[in-house]
Design a protein around this motif. Structure first.
Motif, mmCIF file in Angstrom:
data_model
loop_
_atom_site.group_PDB
_atom_site.id
_atom_site.type_symbol
_atom_site.label_atom_id
_atom_site.label_comp_id
_atom_site.label_asym_id
_atom_site.label_seq_id
_atom_site.Cartn_x
_atom_site.Cartn_y
_atom_site.Cartn_z
ATOM 1 N N VAL A 1 7.874 -7.532 0.946
ATOM 2 C CA VAL A 1 6.438 -7.585 0.655
ATOM 3 C C VAL A 1 6.207 -7.377 -0.837
ATOM 4 O O VAL A 1 5.462 -8.126 -1.471
ATOM 5 C CB VAL A 1 5.660 -6.540 1.480
ATOM 6 C CG1 VAL A 1 4.225 -6.416 0.998
ATOM 7 C CG2 VAL A 1 5.686 -6.894 2.952
ATOM 8 N N GLU A 2 6.856 -6.374 -1.409
ATOM 9 C CA GLU A 2 6.705 -6.113 -2.843
ATOM 10 C C GLU A 2 7.179 -7.321 -3.662
ATOM 11 O O GLU A 2 6.509 -7.743 -4.611
ATOM 12 C CB GLU A 2 7.493 -4.868 -3.242
ATOM 13 C CG GLU A 2 7.290 -4.483 -4.689
ATOM 14 C CD GLU A 2 7.939 -3.157 -5.044
ATOM 15 O OE1 GLU A 2 7.677 -2.676 -6.165
ATOM 16 O OE2 GLU A 2 8.695 -2.596 -4.234
ATOM 17 N N ILE B 1 4.588 -10.129 -3.476
ATOM 18 C CA ILE B 1 3.406 -9.826 -4.284
ATOM 19 C C ILE B 1 3.699 -10.060 -5.761
ATOM 20 O O ILE B 1 2.924 -10.717 -6.470
ATOM 21 C CB ILE B 1 2.943 -8.370 -4.060
ATOM 22 C CG1 ILE B 1 2.391 -8.209 -2.642
ATOM 23 C CG2 ILE B 1 1.895 -7.960 -5.107
ATOM 24 C CD1 ILE B 1 2.194 -6.762 -2.231
ATOM 25 N N TYR C 1 4.090 -13.802 -6.522
ATOM 26 C CA TYR C 1 2.787 -14.481 -6.502
ATOM 27 C C TYR C 1 2.010 -14.190 -7.788
ATOM 28 O O TYR C 1 1.461 -15.098 -8.410
ATOM 29 C CB TYR C 1 1.967 -14.033 -5.290
ATOM 30 C CG TYR C 1 0.585 -14.626 -5.271
ATOM 31 C CD1 TYR C 1 0.357 -15.862 -4.671
ATOM 32 C CD2 TYR C 1 -0.494 -13.969 -5.866
ATOM 33 C CE1 TYR C 1 -0.907 -16.419 -4.672
ATOM 34 C CE2 TYR C 1 -1.755 -14.519 -5.871
ATOM 35 C CZ TYR C 1 -1.963 -15.746 -5.271
ATOM 36 O OH TYR C 1 -3.216 -16.302 -5.282
ATOM 37 N N CYS C 2 1.977 -12.929 -8.177
ATOM 38 C CA CYS C 2 1.228 -12.543 -9.379
ATOM 39 C C CYS C 2 1.826 -13.169 -10.630
ATOM 40 O O CYS C 2 1.094 -13.613 -11.522
ATOM 41 C CB CYS C 2 1.164 -11.032 -9.499
ATOM 42 S SG CYS C 2 0.107 -10.285 -8.242
ATOM 43 N N THR D 1 -11.407 -11.050 -8.849
ATOM 44 C CA THR D 1 -11.068 -9.860 -8.080
ATOM 45 C C THR D 1 -12.297 -9.027 -7.762
ATOM 46 O O THR D 1 -12.287 -8.233 -6.836
ATOM 47 C CB THR D 1 -10.047 -8.972 -8.825
ATOM 48 O OG1 THR D 1 -10.609 -8.565 -10.069
ATOM 49 C CG2 THR D 1 -8.747 -9.705 -9.035
#
Length: 65
Positions: free
Chosen positions: A36-37, A40, A43-44, A58
């Motif tokens: 998951v990390e 993320i 993606y960022c 945001t």
């Protein structure tokens, strides 16, 4: 030096999403939380999202022109 992990995140997902997460993590020899990390951060990086940088989407969920 790696960041110290001090934050927790609890979330609910579908059983299908959980199974997909576990499969993806296993294929990369990662834990589910590490996967998951990783997702993320990946993606960022691809979308130029940086902590501390103001991003109008945001706050409102909409982009500004």
């Amino acid at each position: 030096m790696a960041d110290v992990k001090t934050e927790q995140l609890g979330l609910r997902i579908t059983p299908t999403a959980k199974a997909l997460l576990r499969e993806a993590a296993a294929r990369e020899h990662r834990s589910a939380s590490n996967m998951v990390e990783h997702l993320i951060l990946e993606y960022c990086e691809k979308n130029n999202i940086v902590v501390g940088v103001h991003n109008p989407t945001t706050e409102t969920g909409k982009t500004t022109s």
